[in-house]
Design a protein around this motif. Structure first.
Motif, PDB file in Angstrom:
ATOM      1  N   HIS A 393       0.520   8.867   8.914  1.00 51.03           N
ATOM      2  CA  HIS A 393       1.788   8.591   9.597  1.00 51.03           C
ATOM      3  C   HIS A 393       1.617   7.741  10.854  1.00 51.03           C
ATOM      4  O   HIS A 393       2.539   7.033  11.252  1.00 51.03           O
ATOM      5  CB  HIS A 393       2.479   9.904   9.977  1.00 51.03           C
ATOM      6  N   TRP A 394       0.471   7.806  11.487  1.00 45.64           N
ATOM      7  CA  TRP A 394       0.287   7.120  12.759  1.00 45.64           C
ATOM      8  C   TRP A 394       0.154   5.605  12.583  1.00 45.64           C
ATOM      9  O   TRP A 394      -0.358   5.113  11.572  1.00 45.64           O
ATOM     10  CB  TRP A 394      -0.978   7.626  13.464  1.00 45.64           C
ATOM     11  N   THR A 395       0.567   4.890  13.629  1.00 44.40           N
ATOM     12  CA  THR A 395       0.257   3.470  13.706  1.00 44.40           C
ATOM     13  C   THR A 395      -1.155   3.301  14.276  1.00 44.40           C
ATOM     14  O   THR A 395      -1.767   4.269  14.761  1.00 44.40           O
ATOM     15  CB  THR A 395       1.244   2.739  14.623  1.00 44.40           C
ATOM     16  N   ILE A 396      -1.650   2.079  14.241  1.00 48.04           N
ATOM     17  CA  ILE A 396      -2.961   1.810  14.844  1.00 48.04           C
ATOM     18  C   ILE A 396      -2.927   2.120  16.328  1.00 48.04           C
ATOM     19  O   ILE A 396      -3.879   2.701  16.870  1.00 48.04           O
ATOM     20  CB  ILE A 396      -3.373   0.347  14.582  1.00 48.04           C
ATOM     21  N   ASP A 397      -1.837   1.752  16.985  1.00 47.40           N
ATOM     22  CA  ASP A 397      -1.702   2.034  18.414  1.00 47.40           C
ATOM     23  C   ASP A 397      -1.794   3.529  18.681  1.00 47.40           C
ATOM     24  O   ASP A 397      -2.546   3.978  19.557  1.00 47.40           O
ATOM     25  CB  ASP A 397      -0.364   1.477  18.908  1.00 47.40           C
ATOM     26  N   TYR A 437      -2.061   3.116  10.385  1.00 50.75           N
ATOM     27  CA  TYR A 437      -3.517   3.262  10.416  1.00 50.75           C
ATOM     28  C   TYR A 437      -4.091   3.466   9.014  1.00 50.75           C
ATOM     29  O   TYR A 437      -5.248   3.122   8.753  1.00 50.75           O
ATOM     30  CB  TYR A 437      -3.925   4.418  11.327  1.00 50.75           C
ATOM     31  N   LEU A 438      -3.285   3.990   8.091  1.00 49.81           N
ATOM     32  CA  LEU A 438      -3.762   4.206   6.725  1.00 49.81           C
ATOM     33  C   LEU A 438      -4.243   2.894   6.106  1.00 49.81           C
ATOM     34  O   LEU A 438      -5.169   2.901   5.280  1.00 49.81           O
ATOM     35  CB  LEU A 438      -2.646   4.807   5.870  1.00 49.81           C
ATOM     36  N   GLU A 439      -3.651   1.774   6.509  1.00 49.96           N
ATOM     37  CA  GLU A 439      -4.119   0.488   5.993  1.00 49.96           C
ATOM     38  C   GLU A 439      -5.531   0.184   6.491  1.00 49.96           C
ATOM     39  O   GLU A 439      -6.311  -0.481   5.803  1.00 49.96           O
ATOM     40  CB  GLU A 439      -3.149  -0.631   6.372  1.00 49.96           C
ATOM     41  N   ASN A 442      -7.806   2.061   4.160  1.00 51.11           N
ATOM     42  CA  ASN A 442      -7.945   1.358   2.883  1.00 51.11           C
ATOM     43  C   ASN A 442      -8.814   0.113   3.015  1.00 51.11           C
ATOM     44  O   ASN A 442      -9.590  -0.216   2.115  1.00 51.11           O
ATOM     45  CB  ASN A 442      -6.566   0.982   2.353  1.00 51.11           C
ATOM     46  N   SER A 443      -8.666  -0.590   4.135  1.00 49.61           N
ATOM     47  CA  SER A 443      -9.500  -1.769   4.379  1.00 49.61           C
ATOM     48  C   SER A 443     -10.972  -1.382   4.458  1.00 49.61           C
ATOM     49  O   SER A 443     -11.829  -2.036   3.865  1.00 49.61           O
ATOM     50  CB  SER A 443      -9.066  -2.462   5.674  1.00 49.61           C
ATOM     51  N   CYS A 444     -11.263  -0.319   5.184  1.00 46.84           N
ATOM     52  CA  CYS A 444     -12.654   0.129   5.322  1.00 46.84           C
ATOM     53  C   CYS A 444     -13.236   0.540   3.979  1.00 46.84           C
ATOM     54  O   CYS A 444     -14.396   0.254   3.677  1.00 46.84           O
ATOM     55  CB  CYS A 444     -12.737   1.291   6.314  1.00 46.84           C
ATOM     56  N   ARG A 445     -12.432   1.224   3.168  1.00 48.01           N
ATOM     57  CA  ARG A 445     -12.901   1.630   1.840  1.00 48.01           C
ATOM     58  C   ARG A 445     -13.267   0.416   1.005  1.00 48.01           C
ATOM     59  O   ARG A 445     -14.269   0.412   0.286  1.00 48.01           O
ATOM     60  CB  ARG A 445     -11.823   2.442   1.112  1.00 48.01           C
ATOM     61  N   THR A 446     -12.464  -0.622   1.114  1.00 47.56           N
ATOM     62  CA  THR A 446     -12.723  -1.837   0.344  1.00 47.56           C
ATOM     63  C   THR A 446     -13.990  -2.527   0.818  1.00 47.56           C
ATOM     64  O   THR A 446     -14.845  -2.930   0.022  1.00 47.56           O
ATOM     65  CB  THR A 446     -11.531  -2.804   0.459  1.00 47.56           C
ATOM     66  N   MET A 447     -14.127  -2.682   2.129  1.00 47.35           N
ATOM     67  CA  MET A 447     -15.303  -3.367   2.669  1.00 47.35           C
ATOM     68  C   MET A 447     -16.576  -2.579   2.413  1.00 47.35           C
ATOM     69  O   MET A 447     -17.668  -3.140   2.353  1.00 47.35           O
ATOM     70  CB  MET A 447     -15.141  -3.609   4.170  1.00 47.35           C
ATOM     71  N   ASN A 448     -16.446  -1.264   2.243  1.00 42.76           N
ATOM     72  CA  ASN A 448     -17.612  -0.418   1.971  1.00 42.76           C
ATOM     73  C   ASN A 448     -17.821  -0.192   0.477  1.00 42.76           C
ATOM     74  O   ASN A 448     -18.540   0.723   0.075  1.00 42.76           O
ATOM     75  CB  ASN A 448     -17.469   0.931   2.684  1.00 42.76           C
ATOM     76  N   GLU A 449     -17.158  -1.022  -0.349  1.00 46.60           N
ATOM     77  CA  GLU A 449     -17.372  -1.004  -1.792  1.00 46.60           C
ATOM     78  C   GLU A 449     -16.951   0.305  -2.446  1.00 46.60           C
ATOM     79  O   GLU A 449     -17.600   0.793  -3.378  1.00 46.60           O
ATOM     80  CB  GLU A 449     -18.845  -1.275  -2.126  1.00 46.60           C
ATOM     81  N   GLN A 450     -15.861   0.922  -1.958  1.00 47.45           N
ATOM     82  CA  GLN A 450     -15.353   2.136  -2.584  1.00 47.45           C
ATOM     83  C   GLN A 450     -14.104   1.819  -3.410  1.00 47.45           C
ATOM     84  O   GLN A 450     -13.201   2.626  -3.529  1.00 47.45           O
ATOM     85  CB  GLN A 450     -15.032   3.184  -1.512  1.00 47.45           C
ATOM     86  N   SER A 451     -14.064   0.630  -3.981  1.00 50.37           N
ATOM     87  CA  SER A 451     -12.913   0.198  -4.756  1.00 50.37           C
ATOM     88  C   SER A 451     -13.397  -0.595  -5.964  1.00 50.37           C
ATOM     89  O   SER A 451     -14.472  -1.186  -5.951  1.00 50.37           O
ATOM     90  CB  SER A 451     -11.994  -0.673  -3.890  1.00 50.37           C
ATOM     91  N   ALA A 452     -12.576  -0.616  -7.003  1.00 43.30           N
ATOM     92  CA  ALA A 452     -12.902  -1.429  -8.185  1.00 43.30           C
ATOM     93  C   ALA A 452     -12.727  -2.909  -7.899  1.00 43.30           C
ATOM     94  O   ALA A 452     -13.180  -3.755  -8.653  1.00 43.30           O
ATOM     95  CB  ALA A 452     -12.013  -1.032  -9.365  1.00 43.30           C
TER      96      ALA A 452
END
Length: 542
Positions: A393-397, A437-439, A442-452
């Motif tokens: 729910h939170w924003t990055i800020d 912040y959830l984005e 998701n970005s970190c998961r992608t950069m860390n190769e946790q995605s197809a």
């Protein structure tokens, strides 16, 4: 796996005190070669190293590579395996007086250039000038008295240049220094090793890597011939089928590989301009059938188009904040990013992962949270529960505020304490702070190769049985596949050509059995002709 010819050439260099470069193409077993050379030295020189109180230094680019090498040499204490930043920090850490002098000059320059506010300048100056405090290494971020990754390299260069004593001490302590993935080394690091350390000692420096697998800017790539190092080539390919190795040999001519695997596979090029919308269906039907895959067999999809990747993996708004010229601020790894906010939430997400996997020791090393009592422990449990519960729910800020106020991770110098007011005129950062912040997760998961789904930037060193590479030029300024395939050097900058060429080589070399390249951009006829020559006419489909 290591050819006797390559191994004997390296051993000859070691015995003759000659520094060298091993150019090892993709899939050649470079790490195995490095491990076998370490094993040879341990057996042949181990007793001598113990008598002289010396060790072998092995420098890696990432912690993943570091841990792999340590495990493969059975954690032998005569070999010190470190990232380049850990190695340099160990070299300069004892010289606190000199470090403080450099730090204060750097701090003053940042303040004069309005990179930090007066509050941070005064508090950092006061901290450093206090005799009780030492300069320390703070990993990615810089902060009060703490050095970032880049500062460790910059400070080391100054110290190695100005103080010959450091060079002699390091040379005496480490008669053999090996650098893994040399192409990813910063030019300043190369200068430290070859211009300051090597001429001042009897150390043998060995570089292991491949200049064609350089995919980041501001790294050395190919080591200049002016350093007069002995060059050795490793030409085997143990990863890919002969069809893919043939393609790799067509992409580059400086290192011809011989396939070491039997069997056959597919190596196809599909030209599908203006068909980006149905790409997923095309991959799962036609390409899957061409690969002769059974249900459940995985296809690794590599994208140059970060926009499509971000949409698929749930961080489209986050990527959309950055324009085409600044998207690398988000998608590069932590050694190469330039956005302090991107670095901060990637560090924060790493902390959250460490806590959730119960790796509390590493958590406390990276966090600025102090754990001195049972009450501190209970407070931390509550803080992290709130963090995990609210991150959807939170924003990055809101997340940055929570982490900073609860001392999970202090703000680096590059982010002012009043960052909201300070960035009101920076549209990129102001918009960034309002993204969910959830984005970031998701970005970190992608950069860390946790995605197809992956970008090519995240795949170097990895391998996959079946690979589909999707390329589309769009508005990119750093890469241009259409012009690269055309082969007309006059149509593009040399830097763009080299960057595209190397990235294409890295991506194609990830495949073990089957490879399909799908081009969604318009191509000129000369580009199509070159592609047919590269892949073979029967493997080109339009």
């Amino acid at each position: 796996m290591v050819s006797t010819d390559v191994k004997s050439k390296i051993i000859s260099c070691l015995e003759n005190g000659e520094s060298f470069i091993l150019d090892a193409g993709a899939g050649s077993g470079k790490t195995t070669t490095l491990v076998e050379i370490l094993s040879y030295l341990l057996e042949a020189k181990g007793s001598q190293l113990i008598r002289n109180n010396q060790k072998i230094e092995c420098i890696t680019y990432t912690n993943v590579a570091k841990n792999e090498i340590i495990s493969r040499i059975s954690e032998d204490k005569l070999v010190r395996v470190e990232t380049i930043h850990e190695f340099l920090w160990d070299c300069i850490q004892p010289y606190q007086s000199e470090l403080k002098s450099i730090f204060l000059k750097t701090l003053k320059q940042k303040f004069d250039d309005h990179e930090i506010d007066e509050e941070k300048y005064n508090s950092s100056t006061q901290f450093v000038e206090d005799d009780k405090n030492n300069i320390y290494y703070l990993n990615v971020r810089s902060s009060k008295g703490g050095l970032s990754h880049n500062q460790v390299i910059d400070f080391s260069k100054i110290l190695f240049e100005q103080y010959p004593k450091i060079r002699r001490l390091i040379g005496d302590s480490f008669p053999y220094i090996f650098v893994d993935e040399y192409q990813d080394t910063k030019p300043e690091t190369l200068q430290i090793l070859l211009e300051y350390l090597l001429p001042s000692s009897n150390v043998v420096v060995g570089f292991f890597g491949d200049h064609m697998q350089q995919i980041y800017d501001n790294t050395v790539g190919k080591i200049p011939d002016t350093y007069d190092l002995h060059r050795i080539q490793k030409q085997e390919n143990y990863r890919s089928t002969p069809q893919i190795v043939d393609l790799l040999n067509n992409i580059r001519s400086d290192l011809k590989q011989s396939p070491q695997r039997e069997g056959s596979g597919c190596c196809k090029f599909y030209y599908r301009p203006c068909n980006s919308e149905d790409i997923e269906n095309f991959i799962e039907t036609e390409i899957r059938e061409t690969f002769s895959l059974q249900n459940g067999e995985q296809i690794k999809k590599l994208y140059l188009t970060h926009k499509k990747l971000a949409q698929k993996n749930g961080y489209g708004n986050l990527l959309g904040v950055y324009d085409n010229k600044t998207q690398d601020r988000l998608v590069k790894n932590k050694e190469n990013r330039q956005c302090p906010y991107t670095n901060y939430f990637n560090d924060l997400e790493e902390l959250r992962e460490l806590y959730n996997t119960r790796d509390i020791n590493q958590f406390l090393k990276k966090s600025t949270y102090t754990l001195e009592s049972f009450q501190d422990r209970d407070n931390l449990v509550q803080i992290m529960k709130i963090f995990n519960d609210e991150l959807d729910h939170w924003t990055i800020d809101e997340t940055i505020r929570f982490a900073s106020e609860n001392n999970l991770l202090s703000l680096p110098d590059e982010i002012p304490s009043n960052y909201v007011e300070a960035t009101e005129e920076d549209d990129v950062i102001s918009t960034l702070l309002q993204i969910k912040y959830l984005e970031c997760v998701n970005s970190c998961r992608t950069m860390n190769e946790q995605s197809a789904y992956s970008t090519e930037h995240g795949t170097k060193g990895a391998e996959y049985k079946n690979v589909v590479l999707v390329i589309e030029d769009g508005k990119w300024t750093k890469y241009n596949f259409g012009k690269y395939f055309s082969g007309n050097m006059q149509k593009m900058k040399m830097s763009v050509y080299n960057r595209t060429w190397k990235l294409f080589y890295v991506d194609c070399s990830r495949a073990r059995n089957n490879l399909a390249v799908v081009c969604l951009s318009d191509l000129e006829q000369d580009a199509i002709s070159n592609i047919m020559n590269m892949f073979g006419e029967d493997n080109y489909h339009h």
